[in-house]
Design a protein around this motif. Structure first.
Motif, PDB file in Angstrom:
ATOM      1  N   LYS A  88      -4.608  -3.313   3.536  1.00  0.00           N
ATOM      2  CA  LYS A  88      -3.161  -3.536   3.439  1.00  0.00           C
ATOM      3  C   LYS A  88      -2.772  -4.994   3.685  1.00  0.00           C
ATOM      4  O   LYS A  88      -2.062  -5.599   2.870  1.00  0.00           O
ATOM      5  CB  LYS A  88      -2.421  -2.619   4.414  1.00  0.00           C
ATOM      6  N   ALA A  89      -3.231  -5.574   4.786  1.00  0.00           N
ATOM      7  CA  ALA A  89      -2.795  -6.935   5.131  1.00  0.00           C
ATOM      8  C   ALA A  89      -3.248  -7.940   4.066  1.00  0.00           C
ATOM      9  O   ALA A  89      -2.491  -8.819   3.663  1.00  0.00           O
ATOM     10  CB  ALA A  89      -3.345  -7.322   6.504  1.00  0.00           C
ATOM     11  N   ARG A  90      -4.485  -7.772   3.604  1.00  0.00           N
ATOM     12  CA  ARG A  90      -5.001  -8.688   2.570  1.00  0.00           C
ATOM     13  C   ARG A  90      -4.218  -8.557   1.275  1.00  0.00           C
ATOM     14  O   ARG A  90      -3.815  -9.551   0.667  1.00  0.00           O
ATOM     15  CB  ARG A  90      -6.482  -8.372   2.282  1.00  0.00           C
ATOM     16  N   LEU A  91      -4.003  -7.325   0.854  1.00  0.00           N
ATOM     17  CA  LEU A  91      -3.307  -7.105  -0.424  1.00  0.00           C
ATOM     18  C   LEU A  91      -1.865  -7.593  -0.349  1.00  0.00           C
ATOM     19  O   LEU A  91      -1.385  -8.281  -1.256  1.00  0.00           O
ATOM     20  CB  LEU A  91      -3.367  -5.624  -0.803  1.00  0.00           C
ATOM     21  N   HIS A  92      -1.180  -7.299   0.734  1.00  0.00           N
ATOM     22  CA  HIS A  92       0.214  -7.736   0.864  1.00  0.00           C
ATOM     23  C   HIS A  92       0.303  -9.257   0.939  1.00  0.00           C
ATOM     24  O   HIS A  92       1.288  -9.843   0.503  1.00  0.00           O
ATOM     25  CB  HIS A  92       0.877  -7.079   2.074  1.00  0.00           C
ATOM     26  N   GLY A  93      -0.753  -9.904   1.478  1.00  0.00           N
ATOM     27  CA  GLY A  93      -0.775 -11.365   1.532  1.00  0.00           C
ATOM     28  C   GLY A  93      -1.047 -11.975   0.169  1.00  0.00           C
ATOM     29  O   GLY A  93      -0.402 -12.934  -0.243  1.00  0.00           O
ATOM     30  N   ALA A  94      -1.992 -11.388  -0.557  1.00  0.00           N
ATOM     31  CA  ALA A  94      -2.413 -11.952  -1.849  1.00  0.00           C
ATOM     32  C   ALA A  94      -1.419 -11.632  -2.967  1.00  0.00           C
ATOM     33  O   ALA A  94      -1.285 -12.384  -3.923  1.00  0.00           O
ATOM     34  CB  ALA A  94      -3.800 -11.419  -2.212  1.00  0.00           C
ATOM     35  N   ALA A  95      -0.747 -10.490  -2.863  1.00  0.00           N
ATOM     36  CA  ALA A  95       0.175 -10.058  -3.923  1.00  0.00           C
ATOM     37  C   ALA A  95       1.403  -9.443  -3.253  1.00  0.00           C
ATOM     38  O   ALA A  95       1.594  -8.232  -3.274  1.00  0.00           O
ATOM     39  CB  ALA A  95      -0.519  -9.039  -4.829  1.00  0.00           C
ATOM     40  N   PRO A  96       2.259 -10.290  -2.658  1.00  0.00           N
ATOM     41  CA  PRO A  96       3.373  -9.770  -1.848  1.00  0.00           C
ATOM     42  C   PRO A  96       4.328  -8.893  -2.662  1.00  0.00           C
ATOM     43  O   PRO A  96       4.524  -9.121  -3.858  1.00  0.00           O
ATOM     44  CB  PRO A  96       4.093 -11.036  -1.371  1.00  0.00           C
ATOM     45  N   PHE A  97       4.912  -7.908  -1.986  1.00  0.00           N
ATOM     46  CA  PHE A  97       5.947  -7.067  -2.596  1.00  0.00           C
ATOM     47  C   PHE A  97       7.283  -7.751  -2.336  1.00  0.00           C
ATOM     48  O   PHE A  97       7.698  -7.870  -1.181  1.00  0.00           O
ATOM     49  CB  PHE A  97       5.921  -5.657  -1.989  1.00  0.00           C
ATOM     50  N   THR A  98       7.934  -8.222  -3.390  1.00  0.00           N
ATOM     51  CA  THR A  98       9.187  -8.961  -3.224  1.00  0.00           C
ATOM     52  C   THR A  98      10.389  -8.134  -3.659  1.00  0.00           C
ATOM     53  O   THR A  98      11.521  -8.482  -3.372  1.00  0.00           O
ATOM     54  CB  THR A  98       9.167 -10.248  -4.070  1.00  0.00           C
ATOM     55  N   LYS A  99      10.158  -7.035  -4.359  1.00  0.00           N
ATOM     56  CA  LYS A  99      11.263  -6.255  -4.940  1.00  0.00           C
ATOM     57  C   LYS A  99      11.732  -5.125  -4.030  1.00  0.00           C
ATOM     58  O   LYS A  99      12.832  -4.632  -4.173  1.00  0.00           O
ATOM     59  CB  LYS A  99      10.841  -5.637  -6.274  1.00  0.00           C
ATOM     60  N   GLY A 100      10.869  -4.667  -3.163  1.00  0.00           N
ATOM     61  CA  GLY A 100      11.205  -3.563  -2.284  1.00  0.00           C
ATOM     62  C   GLY A 100      10.159  -3.479  -1.193  1.00  0.00           C
ATOM     63  O   GLY A 100       9.179  -4.232  -1.218  1.00  0.00           O
ATOM     64  N   ALA A 101      10.368  -2.566  -0.241  1.00  0.00           N
ATOM     65  CA  ALA A 101       9.453  -2.475   0.905  1.00  0.00           C
ATOM     66  C   ALA A 101       8.554  -1.252   0.794  1.00  0.00           C
ATOM     67  O   ALA A 101       9.008  -0.160   0.437  1.00  0.00           O
ATOM     68  CB  ALA A 101      10.260  -2.417   2.195  1.00  0.00           C
ATOM     69  N   LYS A 102       7.279  -1.456   1.088  1.00  0.00           N
ATOM     70  CA  LYS A 102       6.341  -0.345   1.167  1.00  0.00           C
ATOM     71  C   LYS A 102       6.408   0.230   2.574  1.00  0.00           C
ATOM     72  O   LYS A 102       6.425  -0.509   3.551  1.00  0.00           O
ATOM     73  CB  LYS A 102       4.916  -0.828   0.883  1.00  0.00           C
ATOM     74  N   PRO A 103       6.428   1.552   2.711  1.00  0.00           N
ATOM     75  CA  PRO A 103       6.521   2.133   4.055  1.00  0.00           C
ATOM     76  C   PRO A 103       5.275   1.874   4.890  1.00  0.00           C
ATOM     77  O   PRO A 103       4.194   1.624   4.340  1.00  0.00           O
ATOM     78  CB  PRO A 103       6.673   3.632   3.786  1.00  0.00           C
ATOM     79  N   PRO A 104       5.433   1.920   6.228  1.00  0.00           N
ATOM     80  CA  PRO A 104       4.283   1.661   7.114  1.00  0.00           C
ATOM     81  C   PRO A 104       3.133   2.655   6.907  1.00  0.00           C
ATOM     82  O   PRO A 104       1.977   2.324   7.167  1.00  0.00           O
ATOM     83  CB  PRO A 104       4.864   1.799   8.528  1.00  0.00           C
ATOM     84  N   PHE A 105       3.437   3.851   6.418  1.00  0.00           N
ATOM     85  CA  PHE A 105       2.395   4.875   6.245  1.00  0.00           C
ATOM     86  C   PHE A 105       1.710   4.781   4.886  1.00  0.00           C
ATOM     87  O   PHE A 105       0.923   5.642   4.535  1.00  0.00           O
ATOM     88  CB  PHE A 105       2.994   6.279   6.455  1.00  0.00           C
ATOM     89  N   HIS A 106       2.014   3.729   4.099  1.00  0.00           N
ATOM     90  CA  HIS A 106       1.395   3.558   2.782  1.00  0.00           C
ATOM     91  C   HIS A 106       0.147   2.691   2.898  1.00  0.00           C
ATOM     92  O   HIS A 106       0.218   1.536   3.301  1.00  0.00           O
ATOM     93  CB  HIS A 106       2.395   2.909   1.818  1.00  0.00           C
ATOM     94  N   THR A 107      -1.007   3.243   2.561  1.00  0.00           N
ATOM     95  CA  THR A 107      -2.277   2.522   2.601  1.00  0.00           C
ATOM     96  C   THR A 107      -2.757   2.284   1.173  1.00  0.00           C
ATOM     97  O   THR A 107      -3.116   3.231   0.476  1.00  0.00           O
ATOM     98  CB  THR A 107      -3.318   3.355   3.384  1.00  0.00           C
ATOM     99  N   PRO A 108      -2.748   1.023   0.719  1.00  0.00           N
ATOM    100  CA  PRO A 108      -3.064   0.757  -0.694  1.00  0.00           C
ATOM    101  C   PRO A 108      -4.387   1.365  -1.158  1.00  0.00           C
ATOM    102  O   PRO A 108      -4.466   1.935  -2.257  1.00  0.00           O
ATOM    103  CB  PRO A 108      -3.108  -0.779  -0.761  1.00  0.00           C
ATOM    104  N   LEU A 109      -5.401   1.268  -0.322  1.00  0.00           N
ATOM    105  CA  LEU A 109      -6.725   1.758  -0.724  1.00  0.00           C
ATOM    106  C   LEU A 109      -6.695   3.248  -1.068  1.00  0.00           C
ATOM    107  O   LEU A 109      -7.428   3.704  -1.948  1.00  0.00           O
ATOM    108  CB  LEU A 109      -7.717   1.481   0.409  1.00  0.00           C
TER     109      LEU A 109
END
Ligand code: UDP
Ligand code: MN
Length: 278
Positions: A88-109
């Motif tokens: 999560k931290a790596r993906l959000h850093g490399a490709a930030p979400f600027t249009k809306g917020a992903k919930p804390p319980f969302h795990t990209p993997l």
């Protein structure tokens, strides 16, 4: 047909066709419960399947009670490098979400586990994210080819070039699943929007579904002219979830209240009678 090693179902398939969703934690089980009720209200005869990882049985019980077939799956056997790149931290850093917020319980993997549906024992599958509800029968989607998905429209006309992987049609096949795994996890692979970016690359000739088969909640305030309750067949709460208390909730009151009526188990208003956005 039978399930391959690593997938365990609580009962056999009862149809050649299935609606499939994915649940990897208690929050998405809440979402799935509403989705399953909406599917039941739509009068479908297809199987309804919840693919799940190691989720507490207390969170899965309401899904079984809605008539779902539960299929236990593992996350994909991706490499350490792949898992680190999509943490999560790596993906959000490399490709930030600027249009809306992903919930804390969302795990990209976890999203990549959607690809397990190609291992299921069905001829045809319609995948639906756990954060969506069906407002009309959508069994016609089983007649669309693999791979069909609606455009990722929630901001502008440019969005029509991208697909949204919250709803799509598939034909399970061990060969396709193997080809996907081979393509997914190569040295240096990075899929900034996880399964969505991957599926668009894997199916470059994807077939477009009408936007009304995957109406994204941000259309409500970004493209209100496109919103038409009687036409919407599947409503999808991308970004913030309707069971969360979130910053945009007041602006999305009408769609959220509809979701809550479905989730609550009581009467559901006819969507065609709801107000359109201002
Ligand atoms: N999902 C899940 N656990 C996670 C992330 C995703 O079970 O930690 C599943 C769930 O079915 C969810 C879907 O994958 O609806 C895609 O994630 P989400 O809907 O949050 O993405 P969005 O629609 O906001 O892009
Ligand atoms: Mn979603």
């Amino acid at each position: 047909m039978s399930l391959p090693e690593g997938l365990a179902a609580d009962r056999p398939a009862a149809s050649e066709r299935a609606y499939v969703t994915l649940v990897t934690n208690a929050d998405y089980a809440l979402g799935a419960k509403a989705l399953l009720r909406s599917l039941r209200l739509s009068g479908t005869g297809a199987d309804v399947v919840v693919m799940h990882t190691d989720v507490a049985s207390a969170d899965l019980a309401p899904l079984a009670a809605q008539g779902a077939r539960l299929v236990r799956v593992e996350l994909l056997p991706t490499s350490d490098a792949f898992n680190e790149a999509h943490a999560k931290a790596r993906l959000h850093g490399a490709a930030p979400f600027t249009k809306g917020a992903k919930p804390p319980f969302h795990t990209p993997l976890d999203n990549f586990a959607k690809l397990r549906l190609w291992q299921l024992d069905y001829a045809r599958v319609v995948f639906i994210d756990a954060d969506a509800i069906v407002l009309q029968n959508v069994d016609r989607l089983f007649d669309y080819p693999e791979f069909s998905a609606a455009p990722n429209v929630y901001e502008s006309l440019g969005d029509f070039r991208r697909l949204n992987s919250g709803i799509f049609t598939a034909r399970p096949s061990p060969a396709t699943f193997a080809a996907m795994l081979a393509r997914l996890d190569t040295p240096g692979a990075f899929w900034p929007r996880t399964d969505q970016t991957f599926l668009q690359a894997f199916f470059p000739d994807w077939h477009g579904l009408p936007v009304f088969d995957n109406m994204l909640q941000y259309v409500w305030f970004n493209l209100p002219q496109l919103w038409h309750w009687p036409s919407i067949r599947i409503l999808h709460f991308q970004y913030e979830k309707p069971w969360q208390d979130h910053a945009k909730a007041d602006r999305l009151r009408v769609p959220i209240d509809l979701w809550r009526a479905v989730a609550g188990g009581g009467p559901v208003p006819d969507p065609a009678t709801l107000p359109n956005p201002a």
